[in-house]
Design an enzyme around this catalytic site. Structure first.
Site, PDB file in Angstrom:
ATOM      1  N   LYS A  18      86.140  41.716  -7.719  1.00  0.00           N
ATOM      2  CA  LYS A  18      86.606  40.632  -8.407  1.00  0.00           C
ATOM      3  C   LYS A  18      87.684  39.927  -8.169  1.00  0.00           C
ATOM      4  O   LYS A  18      88.969  40.536  -7.592  1.00  0.00           O
ATOM      5  CB  LYS A  18      86.832  41.427  -9.877  1.00  0.00           C
ATOM      6  CG  LYS A  18      86.763  40.374 -11.149  1.00  0.00           C
ATOM      7  CD  LYS A  18      87.169  41.483 -12.484  1.00  0.00           C
ATOM      8  CE  LYS A  18      87.228  40.319 -13.628  1.00  0.00           C
ATOM      9  NZ  LYS A  18      87.380  41.096 -14.909  1.00  0.00           N
ATOM     10  N   SER A  31      84.030  39.795 -18.483  1.00  0.00           N
ATOM     11  CA  SER A  31      84.682  38.505 -17.253  1.00  0.00           C
ATOM     12  C   SER A  31      84.213  38.940 -16.150  1.00  0.00           C
ATOM     13  O   SER A  31      83.978  38.106 -15.149  1.00  0.00           O
ATOM     14  CB  SER A  31      86.150  38.501 -17.456  1.00  0.00           C
ATOM     15  OG  SER A  31      86.531  39.807 -16.986  1.00  0.00           O
ATOM     16  N   SER A  58      85.118  43.862 -20.142  1.00  0.00           N
ATOM     17  CA  SER A  58      84.848  43.223 -19.195  1.00  0.00           C
ATOM     18  C   SER A  58      83.936  43.833 -17.731  1.00  0.00           C
ATOM     19  O   SER A  58      83.554  43.057 -17.002  1.00  0.00           O
ATOM     20  CB  SER A  58      86.067  42.156 -18.745  1.00  0.00           C
ATOM     21  OG  SER A  58      86.276  41.136 -19.365  1.00  0.00           O
TER      22      SER A  58
END
Lengths: 485, 494
Positions: free
Chosen positions: B79, B154, B178
């Protein structure tokens, strides 16, 4: 109106740790700009702080020295404000649950003992330094960013500029004794911000507090506090209101005396949005750790003064002078211990006299620290013994001491190198010289009027009187001093 | 099945037996990225050159007879809010668009050390604030199961990459769901570990007391393997737990007879999609049939989870993001400014997206003098109450089970109003507030073929038992074996 000044002091002291508060960077103040920085102290995205255990110890040590209660559970908080020298735009500090609180420091002001209460002692990190260049350009040095900083907040217990200065002097002495801070005001490792206002003790009317900034010497603290007391008094007497302000001190120069002016008013005061620092876990000062720190506490200045009085039979004044710095006190004790002959009290008295006299004079002249002087305490003891045994006169001894101070050579070596034969009794020699001078007043008058060659006659008379045992050079010296030529 | 659709533990076995080289595997995944990335848009940065070098190095080490860690040679997506020295770390924000960290995040360093092959940095909602990746400043990532829908967020990029075969496994971060919500939306396994189990060093902070890094994988065994690599104390993160790290694969395959599973009724509140509720209830019955003892649990304060989260997370974020001020990072305004304050205001207004600005403002307000007690302090107290609720539940139960998301993967733009987007995290947020571990895993599909996830939670540091139960369910249900069909178009636009 019965007016009284109310003064509290906030002191920021840089802690003597090798590494910074939350990262491993060096705290070396001599490093070139931005050379002791890392992702953590420059607040790169993603970094996290880790508490410097040593810094916590030094604050606890300070708390103990200042008779504080030490928190068993303490936390850091974020103080949020925007400034380019603060790369995170928040400072990791303490707000609720500081490490130390509710202590005191006893000070002596013009012979009066005063107890100044300490509200809190907490730990935080220093900011970077901004440099504004001549053009419209600013530069930042992040070296100082993250250096451990201790904040010591007193209660508003001081009533005069003298008390404020004495408190500051005593506080710095304690911090130096316990080895937590260099106490250097000029370099900014020991900074002071007084809070000053004035109260009418009859009506209870008060002026708004002035927080004073830009003070980098004891003198500046004293002068600025005096200035503010006078200003507040004047305004209060005129019935004017004095608003709460942050004011900057401007030292005196050729054009005018020192004065303060407004930096910030209360309306512009920051809202720091404090909240507990979520990147750090609470600190627990367990009993074991606390005992360990307690066990490592050195003797404090006040304790040392009292011991000097009782152990060495010194006057409180002498004890105070000798304990002004830890190094000076240690030098004194080592010298006394090295004296072989006589009673401790007598040795102490002699050493005290020499340290306060010749040693202090030479330290002042050369700007040296006693710790850096080549002459060691045992050398001083040895010299004083030669004087005591009558082998050197006081005046000769001073010369020998001066050389010893510069070179670190032991007294006997200096004496033999200079050809000073240590024979006979120096005071006896002085007595003989005085006799010869008294017997030959007319020759003395000649020498004094400039006929220095006649001095040889006087030396000859002394040599004759001592049957040649005196050292001509010494005799010469004594005569010179006696005649002041 | 194509290589890129297989699990890490299967591929690791092939690599170990030298039936497959790391370079071959790397090429297969990079080829897949080339083929589908224009439609999925999972990556902010593809690290093809780095990946090839790393794969070559792994093959060389294996050829030299070295005994390699289990995940050596496995393509891993990171990420884009975790720092890497060899690629930018943007947080999908204009503020950090060109930022290359001079250091690796601890998790990245561990993965590098273990021989993982970095496929790239994946898209996210700006600074991890969002539940759909629609808040990325660059572009929106599509759900491989339906390209017109959000992959969740996210960690949407990491989830989409893994589901699309553009990575074998991925790292996500979870502040309020997330990892788990995108796992649910993309039919993956996603674990939010116990707070403190994984180092946060090098994770660009959103909300420090809630953030936790964890895996996104295709099955529970992969999650266990990746967690074995990530977990453990880090001297650089004082909030990381200094306690032993058990091998999470050890309990996989043990039967779950007698394990007590609580179902918190408050989590099936009104507004839960009936298809989601049905699938989750079916999964719970399946667990019961495997020998678990199921009962109703109650966490009365859980409804306060969401509102208190939206005090605490923005408060911490407002402070964490203060460093992005235009003085040293990213965008500095080109407009003339009178002073520092104007420089900060103008630069930040120009570079932070609307959701980030909204949260900074909420947080700044909540921490302000006069409001602190009413908001932040009160929220912290509620957080303590929440913890007590969960502590009580775990006196009675070993595991709790409830939906990961109250809704099915939604269409882009469907949740334009921030509050309705916040509601999407209502089931995941309490877990972060309390700090316990929770995993989302596939438990079925809607009538329209959209993935549904069940969430399992356990008490602090009970990841072994958590994954034991997850594995038992997964193996008996088999939803994890399905792969995204990858439709033809992508509806999301930046």
């Amino acid at each position: 109106m019965a007016l009284e000044a109310i003064i509290g002091l906030e002191v920021h002291a840089q802690l003597l740790t090798r590494s910074k508060m939350f990262c491993r960077c060096s705290t070396d103040p001599s490093a070139g700009p931005n050379t002791v920085v890392c992702p953590i102290c420059t607040a790169m995205p993603g970094v996290l702080p880790v508490i410097n255990r040593r810094a916590v110890e030094l604050v606890v040590r300070t708390g103990l020295a200042l008779n504080c209660s030490i928190a068993s559970h303490s936390i850091f908080a974020r103080k949020n404000y925007w400034y380019p020298d603060l790369p995170k735009n928040y400072q990791i500090s303490q707000y609720e649950l500081p490490l130390c609180r509710d202590g005191y420091l006893d000070i002596d002001v013009n012979g009066q003992k005063r107890r100044i209460r300490i509200r809190r002692v907490h730990l935080e990190e220093d900011t970077g330094k901004l440099y504004h260049t001549a053009g419209n350009e600013s530069r930042i040095d992040f070296n100082r960013c993250g250096v451990p900083l201790m904040e010591i907040v007193s209660e508003p217990d001081m009533r005069s500029a003298d008390e404020a200065r004495e408190y500051l002097v005593a506080l710095r002495q304690v911090l130096r004794y316990i080895g937590v801070c260099t106490g250097n005001m000029e370099e900014g490792s020991f900074r002071c911000e007084p809070n000053v206002n004035v109260r009418d003790t009859e009506s209870g009317a008060k002026t708004g507090i002035s927080e004073l900034k830009n003070l980098n010497s004891f003198r500046a603290v004293h002068q600025s506090v005096d200035f503010e007391i006078a200003r507040h008094t004047r305004l209060l007497q005129r019935g004017e209101t004095v608003p709460r302000q942050t004011r900057r001190w401007h030292p005196s120069d050729e054009s005018r005396g020192g004065y303060t002016d407004v930096m910030r008013s209360k309306e512009e005061a920051h809202d720091y949005r404090y909240f507990p620092e979520p990147d750090l876990v609470p600190m627990r000062i367990g009993d074991d750790w606390l005992s360990e720190i307690r066990a490592g506490m050195p003797e404090l200045p006040q304790q040392k003064r009292e011991r000097f009085v009782s152990q060495y039979a010194l006057t409180p004044y002498d004890a105070g002078v000798l304990t002004q710095s830890l190094e000076f006190a240690q030098y004194f004790e080592a010298a006394v211990a090295a004296c072989r002959a006589g009673q401790v009290a007598e040795a102490a008295k002699r050493v005290s006299k020499w340290l306060q006299g010749e040693m202090s004079r030479l330290l002042n002249e050369t700007g040296q620290d006693i710790a850096d002087v080549p002459a060691r305490p045992e050398h001083v003891a040895e010299l004083l013994e030669l004087v005591e045994e009558g082998k050197l006169t006081g005046t000769i001894a001073k010369e020998v001491f001066e050389e010893m101070f510069r070179t670190g050579k032991p007294a006997p070596q200096i004496v033999s190198e200079r050809g000073i034969e240590v024979v006979g009794d120096a005071s006896e020699l002085e007595r003989i010289v005085d006799q010869v001078l008294a017997d030959h007043a007319e020759v003395v008058a000649k020498v004094k009027s400039g006929k220095t060659q006649s001095k040889g006659f006087l030396v000859g008379q002394v040599m004759k009187a001592t049957r040649g045992q005196a050292v001509p050079q010494i005799v010469n010296d004594i005569i010179d001093r006696r005649l002041g030529v | 099945m194509e290589l890129f659709h297989r699990t890490a533990h299967e591929l690791a076995e092939l690599l170990r037996r030298k039936e497959l080289s790391a370079v071959e595997l790397c090429d297969a995944v990079l080829g897949r990225i080339e083929a589908v990335e224009p439609r999925v848009r999972a990556y902010v940065t593809v690290m093809a050159d780095v990946a090839r070098e790393q794969a070559k190095a792994v093959d060389a080490r294996r050829a030299a007879g070295e005994d390699l860690p289990p995940l050596a040679g496995i393509p891993l997506a990171v990420k884009d809010n975790m720092c890497t020295v060899d690629a930018p770390t943007t947080c999908s924000s204009k503020v950090l668009e060109h930022f290359v960290a001079p250091y690796d995040a601890t998790v990245v360093a561990r993965a590098r050390q273990a021989g993982c092959v970095f496929t790239g940095k994946t898209n996210l909602d700006e600074f991890a604030m969002g539940s759909s990746t629609e808040n990325s400043a660059f572009f929106t990532t599509c759900n491989p199961w339906d390209l017109e829908r959000a992959p969740g967020g996210s960690s949407g990029g990491s989830a989409a990459a893994t589901a699309a075969g553009e990575a074998i496994i991925a790292l996500g971060s979870d502040t309020g769901g997330s990892i788990r919500q995108p796992a649910s939306f993309c039919s993956l396994v996603g674990l939010k570990p116990t707070y403190g189990r994984v180092s946060r060093y090098g994770l660009v902070a959103f909300a420090s007391s809630l953030d936790q890094i964890g895996p996104l994988t295709k099955d529970v065994r992969d999650t266990a393997l990746l967690m074995n690599l990530l977990a453990g104390h880090d001297p650089m993160d004082s909030t990381s737990a200094d306690r032993p790290v058990p091998d999470l694969t050890e309990l996989l395959g043990r039967d779950i007879r007698g394990i007590r599973i609580g179902v918190p009724k408050e989590f099936f509140a009104e507004g839960t999609d009936p298809e989601v509720a049905n699938a989750v209830h079916a999964a719970i019955r399946q667990l019961e049939s495997l020998g678990a003892i199921v009962g109703e649990a109650s966490t009365p304060t859980v409804s306060y989870g969401l509102p208190t989260y939206y005090i605490i997370a923005p408060s911490e974020a407002s402070s964490n993001l203060a460093r992005f001020d235009g003085v040293r990072y990213g965008h500095r305004t080109s407009k003339p400014v009178a002073d520092n304050v104007e420089l900060y205001e103008q630069s930040r207004a120009e570079s932070f997206g609307p959701e980030v600005q909204r949260r900074i403002m909420i947080g700044t307000y909540a921490l302000s003098a006069g409001y602190y007690d009413a908001y932040y302090l009160k929220a912290q107290k509620v957080r303590t109450l929440l913890k007590r609720d969960f502590d009580k539940v775990f006196e009675q139960f070993d595991i709790i089970a409830w939906p990961t998301s109250p809704c099915l993967p939604f269409r882009f733009g469907e949740r334009g109003d921030p509050l309705s987007m916040y509601m999407a995290d209502v089931c995941t947020i309490p877990v972060n507030m309390v700090g316990i571990p929770a995993v989302s895993l596939p438990c079925g599909f809607s009538s329209g073929g959209l993935p549904i996830g069940i969430q399992l939670g356990a008490s602090y540091f009970e990841e072994p038992k958590l994954l034991q139960v997850a594995y038992a369910y997964e193996q008996s249900a088999g939803f994890h074996a399905r792969r995204a069909p990858l439709g033809a178009s992508c509806g999301g636009e930046a």
